[in-house]
Motif scaffolding. Structure first.
Motif, PDB file in Angstrom:
ATOM      1  N   UNK A 254       0.880  -1.176  -0.085  1.00  0.00           N
ATOM      2  CA  UNK A 254       0.009  -0.073  -0.002  1.00  0.00           C
ATOM      3  C   UNK A 254       0.709   1.316  -0.199  1.00  0.00           C
ATOM      4  N   UNK A 255       2.150   1.195   0.648  1.00  0.00           N
ATOM      5  CA  UNK A 255       2.866   2.295   0.555  1.00  0.00           C
ATOM      6  C   UNK A 255       3.513   2.501  -0.923  1.00  0.00           C
ATOM      7  N   UNK A 256       3.396   1.711  -1.770  1.00  0.00           N
ATOM      8  CA  UNK A 256       3.557   2.059  -3.214  1.00  0.00           C
ATOM      9  C   UNK A 256       2.399   2.400  -4.080  1.00  0.00           C
ATOM     10  N   UNK A 261      -1.713   5.716  -7.104  1.00  0.00           N
ATOM     11  CA  UNK A 261      -3.170   6.055  -7.213  1.00  0.00           C
ATOM     12  C   UNK A 261      -3.047   7.553  -7.456  1.00  0.00           C
ATOM     13  N   UNK A 262      -2.351   8.511  -6.272  1.00  0.00           N
ATOM     14  CA  UNK A 262      -2.581   9.816  -6.174  1.00  0.00           C
ATOM     15  C   UNK A 262      -1.928  10.353  -7.810  1.00  0.00           C
ATOM     16  N   UNK A 276       6.676   8.262 -12.335  1.00  0.00           N
ATOM     17  CA  UNK A 276       6.927   7.591 -11.468  1.00  0.00           C
ATOM     18  C   UNK A 276       5.641   6.707 -10.943  1.00  0.00           C
ATOM     19  N   UNK A 277       4.761   6.844 -11.410  1.00  0.00           N
ATOM     20  CA  UNK A 277       3.494   6.129 -11.199  1.00  0.00           C
ATOM     21  C   UNK A 277       3.623   4.750 -11.841  1.00  0.00           C
ATOM     22  N   UNK A 282       4.381  -1.025 -11.491  1.00  0.00           N
ATOM     23  CA  UNK A 282       4.954  -2.419 -11.814  1.00  0.00           C
ATOM     24  C   UNK A 282       5.216  -2.956 -10.398  1.00  0.00           C
ATOM     25  N   UNK A 283       5.783  -2.255  -9.559  1.00  0.00           N
ATOM     26  CA  UNK A 283       6.507  -2.676  -8.232  1.00  0.00           C
ATOM     27  C   UNK A 283       5.103  -3.321  -7.374  1.00  0.00           C
ATOM     28  N   UNK A 284       3.983  -2.609  -7.499  1.00  0.00           N
ATOM     29  CA  UNK A 284       2.710  -3.163  -6.862  1.00  0.00           C
ATOM     30  C   UNK A 284       2.464  -4.562  -7.449  1.00  0.00           C
TER      31      UNK A 284
END
Length: 299
Positions: A254-256, A261-262, A276-277, A282-284
């Protein structure tokens, strides 16, 4: 020269993204280790091979399609979208790439037929739908916005995760089905956000996906909704004991996801600031299934 040619063909498989298959399959494998009396190593190897060759096949078909349609010459590439750029740089590789895509598809099919002979016809619908998604994704599915939205998640989630678990155990499981829905929403989001930079180019060659149909801003809200659905299903599944408590390790991403989302909503129409999103997305998608798998094993 030979190595240079092989490396160019290999690049069209988007090797950095092929890790997605093992990450998604890790959930099925973790559940199987918990539920099955024995796991055959050869089955694990063949499942992994089928997942990777299926993924490589659809990537290579897509690269070939983008080159032939002219899309490759219009996109502004990012590390996460716009293709590998290999075919515009090496046009003579187009036919070999298409051939290797078919070979990868054939390997996937042969492994599927082997598993079908071992486990019976209950596996057939999953295998058949999977093969059709691979072959028709680039030239057909990408021209239907809603099918394009759900096809990636369907392939990597309900089909791949449930299919792998069935191969390993000979049965289906409700907990695995719920976990596959988490993958469904995450992988759909992976492709959805990666379509944002390519809206103009995709539209020029006749593609029709959600950011073209609804615009980037509305699509960003769908992206956020899918993120919420993924984490919501995880919490619900643990609450209802379909997944073990330690599966909540998946919430660590969630910290990613929250910054992703923002940024997706805030910079939907500003691709430079959206990049950056794309990375966070990808990481999520990669780490959430892996963490859930670890949680299943720990529990």
């Amino acid at each position: 020269m030979f190595i240079y040619k092989v490396s160019g063909i290999f690049a069209t498989s988007r090797p950095a993204f092929l890790v997605l298959s093992p990450c998604c399959l890790s959930i099925a494998v973790a559940f199987a280790f918990v539920h099955a009396e024995t796991i055959q190593p050869i089955q694990l190897l063949l499942i992994l091979l089928a997942g990777v060759t299926a993924h490589a096949s659809v990537n290579m078909f897509n690269e070939y399609s983008d080159f032939v349609s002219g899309l490759d010459f219009q996109t502004q590439r990012t590390p996460f979208s716009g293709g590998s750029g290999s075919l515009p740089a090496r046009p003579e590789l187009a036919k070999p790439v298409r051939l290797i895509a078919f070979i990868n598809l054939l390997i996937t099919l042969l492994i599927g037929l082997y598993f079908l002979s071992q486990r019976g016809l209950d596996l057939l619908p999953i295998g058949l739908i999977g093969i059709l998604l691979i072959y028709f994704y680039s030239d057909q599915i990408t021209h239907n916005p809603w099918l394009c939205l759900i096809a990636p998640g369907l392939a990597f989630g309900p089909l791949m995760v449930n299919g792998a678990y069935f191969v390993l155990t000979g049965q289906y499981n409700l907990g695995v089905a719920f976990a596959s829905l988490i993958v469904f929403f995450l992988v759909n989001n992976l492709l959805l956000l990666n379509q944002f930079p390519d809206v103009a180019a995709d539209q020029n060659v006749g593609r029709q996906h959600l950011p073209i149909l609804l615009g980037r801003k509305k699509s960003a809200y769908i992206y956020v909704t899918f993120l919420a659905a993924a984490y919501g299903i995880l919490i619900f599944s643990v609450w209802q004991t379909y997944l073990p408590t330690f599966s909540l390790l998946g919430l660590l991403t969630l910290f990613l996801a929250i910054p992703a989302a923002n940024l997706s909503v805030r910079y939907a129409n500003d691709i430079a600031h959206l990049k950056p999103a794309l990375l966070l997305n990808v990481l999520v998608t990669l780490t959430t299934p892996a963490l859930i798998a670890i949680g299943i094993m720990l529990d």
